[in-house]
Design an enzyme around this catalytic site. Structure first.
Site, short mmCIF file in Angstrom:
data_model
loop_
_atom_site.label_atom_id
_atom_site.label_comp_id
_atom_site.label_asym_id
_atom_site.label_seq_id
_atom_site.Cartn_x
_atom_site.Cartn_y
_atom_site.Cartn_z
N ALA A 51 41.29 58.11 40.20
CA ALA A 51 40.70 58.84 41.37
C ALA A 51 39.83 57.98 42.15
O ALA A 51 39.99 57.92 43.44
CB ALA A 51 40.00 60.16 41.03
N LYS A 52 39.02 57.02 41.24
CA LYS A 52 38.45 56.03 42.06
C LYS A 52 39.30 55.21 42.90
O LYS A 52 38.67 54.87 44.01
CB LYS A 52 37.67 55.17 40.99
CG LYS A 52 36.55 55.93 40.44
CD LYS A 52 35.52 55.13 39.47
CE LYS A 52 36.33 53.95 38.67
NZ LYS A 52 35.37 53.21 37.68
N ASN A 53 40.48 54.77 42.74
CA ASN A 53 41.23 53.91 43.53
C ASN A 53 41.53 54.91 44.88
O ASN A 53 41.40 54.21 46.02
CB ASN A 53 42.47 53.57 42.79
CG ASN A 53 42.23 52.63 41.63
OD1 ASN A 53 41.58 51.54 41.95
ND2 ASN A 53 43.36 52.80 40.61
N THR A 105 32.03 51.02 38.17
CA THR A 105 32.97 50.18 38.89
C THR A 105 34.27 50.79 38.92
O THR A 105 34.87 51.56 38.24
CB THR A 105 32.94 48.91 38.16
OG1 THR A 105 33.16 49.04 36.78
CG2 THR A 105 31.79 48.38 38.27
#
Length: 105
Positions: A51-53, A105
């Protein structure tokens, strides 16, 4: 061969249900500039990473379109909230999404 001119600090999460393996990998990989954390929530860490991508791509699109910091902040904060909802619905732990694997991060 690539020459590194700067060694910048970084951190990462190892997802493992095997506590002994996770701690061994943590000890093997930790260094003065690279800190590794272990999280037993494999589902949560995997979903957070994916999801962060997506959130990062959306934030980049906002930058590319020149929509400003407020729009980018809205994308990131709403994205993190939806990531946590999805992760919890799939069996991840809420604290995973509030930590390095999620907001980190």
């Amino acid at each position: 061969m690539r020459r590194w001119t700067r060694l910048l600090p970084a951190a990462a999460v190892i997802a493992s249900e095997d506590e002994v393996l996770g701690e061994r990998l943590q000890q093997d990989l930790n260094s003065a500039i690279f800190r590794v954390y272990v999280n037993p929530d494999v589902v949560g860490v995997e979903l957070a990473a994916a999801a962060k991508n997506v959130i990062a791509l959306a934030a980049g699109g906002v930058d590319g379109l020149g929509l400003g910091d407020n729009a980018k902040t809205a994308i990131v904060t709403r994205g993190l909230a939806e990531m946590a909802r999805l992760g919890e619905a799939c069996g991840g732990k809420s604290e995973t999404f509030a930590g390095l694997a999620g907001m980190g991060t």
